[in-house]
Design a protein around this motif. Structure first.
Motif, PDB file in Angstrom:
ATOM      1  N   TRP A  20     -19.615   0.405 -75.309  1.00  0.00           N
ATOM      2  CA  TRP A  20     -18.650   0.752 -74.265  1.00  0.00           C
ATOM      3  C   TRP A  20     -17.542   1.544 -74.944  1.00  0.00           C
ATOM      4  CZ3 TRP A  20     -21.673  -3.402 -74.356  1.00  0.00           C
ATOM      5  CH2 TRP A  20     -22.256  -3.839 -73.173  1.00  0.00           C
ATOM      6  N   ARG A  21     -17.089   2.622 -74.311  1.00  0.00           N
ATOM      7  CA  ARG A  21     -15.983   3.427 -74.842  1.00  0.00           C
ATOM      8  C   ARG A  21     -14.707   3.019 -74.119  1.00  0.00           C
ATOM      9  NH1 ARG A  21     -17.714   8.214 -73.817  1.00  0.00           N
ATOM     10  NH2 ARG A  21     -18.586   8.533 -75.885  1.00  0.00           N
ATOM     11  N   ILE A  22     -13.665   2.781 -74.903  1.00  0.00           N
ATOM     12  CA  ILE A  22     -12.347   2.473 -74.350  1.00  0.00           C
ATOM     13  C   ILE A  22     -11.457   3.677 -74.621  1.00  0.00           C
ATOM     14  CG2 ILE A  22     -10.403   0.870 -74.329  1.00  0.00           C
ATOM     15  CD1 ILE A  22     -12.362  -1.043 -75.955  1.00  0.00           C
ATOM     16  N   SER A  23     -10.847   4.205 -73.573  1.00  0.00           N
ATOM     17  CA  SER A  23      -9.914   5.326 -73.691  1.00  0.00           C
ATOM     18  C   SER A  23      -8.531   4.821 -73.307  1.00  0.00           C
ATOM     19  CB  SER A  23     -10.321   6.478 -72.769  1.00  0.00           C
ATOM     20  OG  SER A  23     -11.591   6.972 -73.119  1.00  0.00           O
ATOM     21  N   TYR A  24      -7.614   4.918 -74.238  1.00  0.00           N
ATOM     22  CA  TYR A  24      -6.242   4.463 -74.020  1.00  0.00           C
ATOM     23  C   TYR A  24      -5.341   5.649 -73.701  1.00  0.00           C
ATOM     24  CZ  TYR A  24      -7.802   0.328 -76.659  1.00  0.00           C
ATOM     25  OH  TYR A  24      -8.465  -0.782 -77.101  1.00  0.00           O
ATOM     26  N   MET A  25      -4.487   5.534 -72.692  1.00  0.00           N
ATOM     27  CA  MET A  25      -3.469   6.525 -72.400  1.00  0.00           C
ATOM     28  C   MET A  25      -2.168   6.043 -73.034  1.00  0.00           C
ATOM     29  SD  MET A  25      -6.005   6.653 -70.219  1.00  0.00           S
ATOM     30  CE  MET A  25      -5.798   5.342 -69.067  1.00  0.00           C
ATOM     31  N   THR A  26      -1.668   6.816 -73.997  1.00  0.00           N
ATOM     32  CA  THR A  26      -0.486   6.376 -74.724  1.00  0.00           C
ATOM     33  C   THR A  26       0.334   7.580 -75.167  1.00  0.00           C
ATOM     34  OG1 THR A  26       0.268   4.825 -76.417  1.00  0.00           O
ATOM     35  CG2 THR A  26      -1.612   6.257 -77.003  1.00  0.00           C
ATOM     36  N   THR A  27       1.365   7.309 -75.948  1.00  0.00           N
ATOM     37  CA  THR A  27       2.226   8.373 -76.471  1.00  0.00           C
ATOM     38  C   THR A  27       2.031   8.479 -77.985  1.00  0.00           C
ATOM     39  OG1 THR A  27       4.056   6.844 -76.848  1.00  0.00           O
ATOM     40  CG2 THR A  27       3.993   7.966 -74.691  1.00  0.00           C
ATOM     41  N   MET A  28       2.434   9.606 -78.529  1.00  0.00           N
ATOM     42  CA  MET A  28       2.375   9.784 -79.981  1.00  0.00           C
ATOM     43  C   MET A  28       3.195   8.712 -80.691  1.00  0.00           C
ATOM     44  SD  MET A  28       0.348  12.206 -80.883  1.00  0.00           S
ATOM     45  CE  MET A  28       0.851  12.492 -82.574  1.00  0.00           C
ATOM     46  N   GLY A  29       4.309   8.318 -80.091  1.00  0.00           N
ATOM     47  CA  GLY A  29       5.162   7.297 -80.696  1.00  0.00           C
ATOM     48  C   GLY A  29       4.494   5.933 -80.793  1.00  0.00           C
ATOM     49  N   GLN A  30       3.653   5.599 -79.829  1.00  0.00           N
ATOM     50  CA  GLN A  30       2.978   4.303 -79.816  1.00  0.00           C
ATOM     51  C   GLN A  30       1.653   4.336 -80.570  1.00  0.00           C
ATOM     52  OE1 GLN A  30       5.413   2.280 -79.182  1.00  0.00           O
ATOM     53  NE2 GLN A  30       4.149   1.022 -77.850  1.00  0.00           N
ATOM     54  N   LEU A  31       1.157   5.518 -80.876  1.00  0.00           N
ATOM     55  CA  LEU A  31      -0.178   5.663 -81.452  1.00  0.00           C
ATOM     56  C   LEU A  31      -0.384   4.880 -82.753  1.00  0.00           C
ATOM     57  CD1 LEU A  31      -2.889   6.963 -80.908  1.00  0.00           C
ATOM     58  CD2 LEU A  31      -2.088   8.979 -82.153  1.00  0.00           C
ATOM     59  N   PRO A  32       0.518   4.939 -83.733  1.00  0.00           N
ATOM     60  CA  PRO A  32       0.282   4.184 -84.970  1.00  0.00           C
ATOM     61  C   PRO A  32       0.184   2.680 -84.728  1.00  0.00           C
ATOM     62  CG  PRO A  32       1.993   5.830 -85.313  1.00  0.00           C
ATOM     63  CD  PRO A  32       1.725   5.786 -83.830  1.00  0.00           C
ATOM     64  N   GLU A  33       1.037   2.147 -83.866  1.00  0.00           N
ATOM     65  CA  GLU A  33       1.010   0.710 -83.584  1.00  0.00           C
ATOM     66  C   GLU A  33      -0.267   0.333 -82.819  1.00  0.00           C
ATOM     67  OE1 GLU A  33       3.795  -2.801 -81.634  1.00  0.00           O
ATOM     68  OE2 GLU A  33       4.630  -0.802 -81.861  1.00  0.00           O
ATOM     69  N   LEU A  34      -0.681   1.189 -81.868  1.00  0.00           N
ATOM     70  CA  LEU A  34      -1.921   0.945 -81.132  1.00  0.00           C
ATOM     71  C   LEU A  34      -3.112   0.950 -82.081  1.00  0.00           C
ATOM     72  CD1 LEU A  34      -3.596   0.577 -78.542  1.00  0.00           C
ATOM     73  CD2 LEU A  34      -3.519   3.086 -78.268  1.00  0.00           C
ATOM     74  N   GLU A  35      -3.175   1.936 -82.963  1.00  0.00           N
ATOM     75  CA  GLU A  35      -4.283   2.016 -83.916  1.00  0.00           C
ATOM     76  C   GLU A  35      -4.356   0.760 -84.794  1.00  0.00           C
ATOM     77  OE1 GLU A  35      -6.184   4.926 -87.341  1.00  0.00           O
ATOM     78  OE2 GLU A  35      -4.189   5.376 -86.576  1.00  0.00           O
ATOM     79  N   ALA A  36      -3.215   0.317 -85.297  1.00  0.00           N
ATOM     80  CA  ALA A  36      -3.183  -0.886 -86.138  1.00  0.00           C
ATOM     81  C   ALA A  36      -3.608  -2.116 -85.338  1.00  0.00           C
ATOM     82  CB  ALA A  36      -1.784  -1.080 -86.725  1.00  0.00           C
ATOM     83  N   TRP A  37      -3.133  -2.219 -84.109  1.00  0.00           N
ATOM     84  CA  TRP A  37      -3.461  -3.353 -83.247  1.00  0.00           C
ATOM     85  C   TRP A  37      -4.964  -3.414 -82.980  1.00  0.00           C
ATOM     86  CZ3 TRP A  37      -5.660  -4.277 -78.529  1.00  0.00           C
ATOM     87  CH2 TRP A  37      -5.411  -5.520 -77.942  1.00  0.00           C
ATOM     88  N   VAL A  38      -5.556  -2.274 -82.618  1.00  0.00           N
ATOM     89  CA  VAL A  38      -6.997  -2.223 -82.348  1.00  0.00           C
ATOM     90  C   VAL A  38      -7.774  -2.550 -83.617  1.00  0.00           C
ATOM     91  CG1 VAL A  38      -8.929  -0.699 -81.744  1.00  0.00           C
ATOM     92  CG2 VAL A  38      -6.831  -0.659 -80.366  1.00  0.00           C
ATOM     93  N   SER A  39      -7.382  -1.972 -84.729  1.00  0.00           N
ATOM     94  CA  SER A  39      -8.085  -2.194 -85.995  1.00  0.00           C
ATOM     95  C   SER A  39      -8.112  -3.669 -86.384  1.00  0.00           C
ATOM     96  CB  SER A  39      -7.437  -1.362 -87.094  1.00  0.00           C
ATOM     97  OG  SER A  39      -8.108  -1.541 -88.309  1.00  0.00           O
TER      98      SER A  39
END
Length: 107
Positions: A55-74
């Motif tokens: 399943w592919r998950i596509s997140y709508m976010t901002t550049m500012g939130q991207l590093p935190e989102l990436e770390a959270w998902v990882s």
């Protein structure tokens, strides 16, 4: 160009996909997330060709939130090397883009 990005990952379990989507939205790391219907992935892994249902998950976010989102998902992802790609949003309705920014702003 906008400050909005679509970040994507894939996972081989529907319940995990739902948890990754919901958790990111609840945590204001993404304004929303789409989970695509299952598809067949074919890829190289450790010198073997693998086939998996994902399943592919596509997140709508901002550049500012991207590093935190990436770390959270990882941290929560079950794969040793999860897919993580980002796609710049080069345009869109101003109301939608403003909504993404508003919903990813921590309160």
């Amino acid at each position: 160009m906008t400050d909005i990005v679509i970040a994507q990952t894939t996972i081989d379990d529907e319940d995990q996909a739902k948890a990754l989507a919901r958790g990111a939205v609840e945590g204001k790391l993404a304004a929303g997330a789409h989970i695509d219907a299952p598809f067949t992935a074919v890829y190289w892994w450790k010198s073997e060709i693998e086939t998996a249902r994902e399943w592919r998950i596509s997140y709508m976010t901002t550049m500012g939130q991207l590093p935190e989102l990436e770390a959270w998902v990882s941290e929560r992802h079950s794969y040793e090397v999860p897919q993580w790609v980002t796609l710049p949003v080069t345009g869109g309705s101003s109301a939608y883009l403003a909504w993404v920014v508003e919903e990813t702003t921590k309160r």
